[in-house]
Design a protein around this motif. Structure first.
Motif, mmCIF file in Angstrom:
data_model
loop_
_atom_site.group_PDB
_atom_site.id
_atom_site.type_symbol
_atom_site.label_atom_id
_atom_site.label_comp_id
_atom_site.label_asym_id
_atom_site.label_seq_id
_atom_site.Cartn_x
_atom_site.Cartn_y
_atom_site.Cartn_z
ATOM 1 N N ASN A 2 0.793 -1.218 -0.057
ATOM 2 C CA ASN A 2 0.096 0.015 0.173
ATOM 3 C C ASN A 2 0.762 1.267 0.069
ATOM 4 O OD1 ASN A 2 -1.810 1.944 0.350
ATOM 5 N ND2 ASN A 2 -2.976 1.110 1.984
ATOM 6 N N TRP A 3 1.311 1.645 -1.212
ATOM 7 C CA TRP A 3 2.267 3.023 -1.299
ATOM 8 C C TRP A 3 1.522 4.145 -0.829
ATOM 9 C CZ3 TRP A 3 6.981 2.366 -1.851
ATOM 10 C CH2 TRP A 3 7.764 3.535 -2.107
ATOM 11 N N ASP A 4 0.158 4.199 -0.596
ATOM 12 C CA ASP A 4 -0.573 5.400 -0.176
ATOM 13 C C ASP A 4 -0.216 5.952 1.267
ATOM 14 O OD1 ASP A 4 -2.259 5.453 -2.504
ATOM 15 O OD2 ASP A 4 -3.565 4.380 -1.387
ATOM 16 N N ILE A 5 0.533 4.920 1.937
ATOM 17 C CA ILE A 5 1.034 5.366 3.277
ATOM 18 C C ILE A 5 2.198 6.090 3.002
ATOM 19 C CG2 ILE A 5 2.076 4.248 5.395
ATOM 20 C CD1 ILE A 5 0.521 1.857 4.833
ATOM 21 N N VAL A 6 3.388 5.937 2.157
ATOM 22 C CA VAL A 6 4.231 6.694 1.894
ATOM 23 C C VAL A 6 3.895 7.973 1.353
ATOM 24 C CG1 VAL A 6 6.321 6.908 0.448
ATOM 25 C CG2 VAL A 6 5.586 4.631 1.560
ATOM 26 N N GLU A 7 2.942 8.083 0.325
ATOM 27 C CA GLU A 7 2.563 9.356 -0.393
ATOM 28 C C GLU A 7 1.781 10.170 0.914
ATOM 29 O OE1 GLU A 7 -0.103 9.291 -3.813
ATOM 30 O OE2 GLU A 7 1.039 7.113 -4.414
ATOM 31 N N GLY A 8 1.237 9.676 1.769
ATOM 32 C CA GLY A 8 0.417 10.485 2.800
ATOM 33 C C GLY A 8 1.535 10.959 3.832
ATOM 34 N N GLY A 34 6.153 11.439 -3.272
ATOM 35 C CA GLY A 34 6.081 10.034 -2.613
ATOM 36 C C GLY A 34 5.468 8.965 -3.716
ATOM 37 N N LYS A 35 5.324 9.184 -4.769
ATOM 38 C CA LYS A 35 4.790 8.501 -5.628
ATOM 39 C C LYS A 35 5.686 7.399 -6.196
ATOM 40 C CE LYS A 35 1.209 11.555 -7.452
ATOM 41 N NZ LYS A 35 0.458 11.218 -6.379
ATOM 42 N N ARG A 36 5.576 6.016 -6.228
ATOM 43 C CA ARG A 36 6.549 4.998 -6.339
ATOM 44 C C ARG A 36 7.011 4.936 -7.709
ATOM 45 N NH1 ARG A 36 6.241 -0.183 -8.729
ATOM 46 N NH2 ARG A 36 7.637 -1.560 -7.521
ATOM 47 N N GLU A 37 6.316 5.298 -8.780
ATOM 48 C CA GLU A 37 6.951 5.333 -10.057
ATOM 49 C C GLU A 37 7.849 6.346 -10.357
ATOM 50 O OE1 GLU A 37 6.692 2.984 -12.711
ATOM 51 O OE2 GLU A 37 5.863 1.734 -11.017
ATOM 52 N N LYS A 38 7.593 7.608 -9.804
ATOM 53 C CA LYS A 38 8.520 8.808 -9.866
ATOM 54 C C LYS A 38 9.855 8.429 -9.154
ATOM 55 C CE LYS A 38 4.987 12.439 -10.683
ATOM 56 N NZ LYS A 38 4.686 13.725 -10.258
ATOM 57 N N LEU A 39 9.836 8.048 -7.788
ATOM 58 C CA LEU A 39 10.827 7.600 -7.194
ATOM 59 C C LEU A 39 11.945 6.580 -7.939
ATOM 60 C CD1 LEU A 39 12.313 8.737 -4.801
ATOM 61 C CD2 LEU A 39 11.011 6.834 -3.388
ATOM 62 N N ILE A 40 10.912 5.547 -8.283
ATOM 63 C CA ILE A 40 11.953 4.611 -9.002
ATOM 64 C C ILE A 40 12.734 5.197 -10.438
ATOM 65 C CG2 ILE A 40 11.478 2.703 -10.826
ATOM 66 C CD1 ILE A 40 9.195 1.583 -8.913
ATOM 67 N N VAL A 58 13.501 1.103 -3.972
ATOM 68 C CA VAL A 58 12.357 1.811 -3.608
ATOM 69 C C VAL A 58 11.475 0.825 -2.754
ATOM 70 C CG1 VAL A 58 10.183 2.944 -4.469
ATOM 71 C CG2 VAL A 58 12.483 3.281 -5.401
ATOM 72 N N ASP A 59 11.171 -0.301 -3.217
ATOM 73 C CA ASP A 59 10.426 -1.343 -2.319
ATOM 74 C C ASP A 59 11.072 -1.523 -0.718
ATOM 75 O OD1 ASP A 59 8.563 -1.439 -4.243
ATOM 76 O OD2 ASP A 59 9.056 -3.271 -5.288
ATOM 77 N N ASP A 60 12.317 -1.837 -0.846
ATOM 78 C CA ASP A 60 13.133 -1.751 0.318
ATOM 79 C C ASP A 60 12.670 -0.748 1.080
ATOM 80 O OD1 ASP A 60 13.974 -4.341 -0.520
ATOM 81 O OD2 ASP A 60 16.007 -3.796 -0.772
ATOM 82 N N PHE A 61 12.827 0.437 0.713
ATOM 83 C CA PHE A 61 12.590 1.571 1.356
ATOM 84 C C PHE A 61 11.268 1.642 1.954
ATOM 85 C CE2 PHE A 61 11.112 6.025 1.319
ATOM 86 C CZ PHE A 61 12.022 6.750 2.376
ATOM 87 N N TYR A 62 10.185 1.328 1.232
ATOM 88 C CA TYR A 62 8.788 1.137 1.559
ATOM 89 C C TYR A 62 8.822 0.208 2.619
ATOM 90 C CZ TYR A 62 4.255 -0.408 1.797
ATOM 91 O OH TYR A 62 2.909 -0.642 2.184
ATOM 92 N N ARG A 63 9.402 -0.817 2.728
ATOM 93 C CA ARG A 63 9.508 -1.875 3.823
ATOM 94 C C ARG A 63 10.062 -1.382 5.011
ATOM 95 N NH1 ARG A 63 9.483 -5.184 -0.301
ATOM 96 N NH2 ARG A 63 11.844 -5.584 -0.298
#
Length: 66
Positions: A2-8, A34-40, A58-63
């Motif tokens: 749920n990438w919305d958590i990072v965006e928020g 905070g958008k996944r695609e932009k950060l990638i 980026v996914d490691d950062f999220y986790r």
């Protein structure tokens, strides 16, 4: 994932992103919003990584931050 958590929480997480990817400027991180695609894309471009490697980073950062 749920990438919305990072965006928020991007304003709070931006500092952690700056620590992880020091070559990214504050302006670039602001534009990513905070958008996944932009950060990638930024990580891939700045660090010369493959798409898969940038996605993993980026996914490691999220986790690590959720």
């Amino acid at each position: 994932m749920n990438w919305d958590i990072v965006e928020g929480n991007w304003k709070q997480l931006k500092g952690a992103a700056q620590e992880k990817w020091g070559e990214l400027t504050n302006d670039e991180l602001d534009q990513a919003e905070g958008k996944r695609e932009k950060l990638i894309g930024l990580v891939q471009e700045k660090y010369g990584q493959t798409r898969d490697d940038a996605e993993r980073a980026v996914d490691d950062f999220y986790r690590d931050h959720t």
